[in-house]
Design a protein around this motif. Structure first.
Motif: not given
Length: 175
Positions: A85-110
């Motif tokens: 949970e702690s590692q997930l919080r750290i990663l989530t904060n990094a992804v939420e705060q980066t200036a780069d666009c991040i998109i996560i899709t499922d295997s159907d590209a949704r």
């Protein structure tokens, strides 16, 4: 003394800092007749110098006359869960705060997730993007072979590196 038992034994509340008093311990509360729902406890003492997390649950144990004669305690080691949970919080904060666009899709590209930088850059809100495919950004600058190569690379687990010409919600082109 019973008041300092928690601190001496190194049992702490879920904040990992506030020591338990003797009266707050699940076993003590169960002996007083109270059922204690699952409670997270951080233990760090001479026996556990690295610290562990446990989930404790306690219930009074009455005799046939209804008088409490003991308590039933259940302990589960949740150290790995708390670490994850702690590692997930750290990663989530990094992804939420980066200036780069991040998109996560499922295997159907949704689209399953976009970060705030995606919203700021593209003009699409998270709600507008979720459930759609990244085709909402398609500019028309790339042919089908380009996208086939992109998806083949990603779906094989490899890193795809290239400059993609996309279109914002406003119609403006961005890279």
């Amino acid at each position: 003394s019973s008041q300092s038992w928690g601190q001496i034994q190194g049992w702490f509340h879920a904040d990992g800092i506030t020591p338990y008093s003797y009266a707050e311990l699940p076993a003590t509360r169960a002996l007083a007749g109270n059922a204690v729902p699952e409670t997270e406890i951080y233990v760090c003492n001479e026996q556990c110098p690295a610290g562990i997390w446990i989930a404790a649950q306690a219930n009074p144990l009455p005799n046939h006359a209804g008088k409490i004669r003991g308590s039933v305690l259940i302990f589960r080691d949740i150290t790995e869960k708390k670490t994850n949970e702690s590692q997930l919080r750290i990663l989530t904060n990094a992804v939420e705060q980066t200036a780069d666009c991040i998109i996560i899709t499922d295997s159907d590209a949704r689209i399953q997730y976009v970060n705030p930088a995606f919203e700021a850059t593209t003009g699409f809100t998270r709600g507008e993007a979720l459930g759609h495919t990244p085709m909402i950004l398609k500019s028309g600058a790339h042919d089908d072979a380009f996208y086939r190569d992109l998806w083949t690379t990603i779906l094989s687990g490899k890193v795809y590196r290239n400059t993609i010409v996309n279109r914002k919600k406003s119609g403006e082109i961005f890279y």
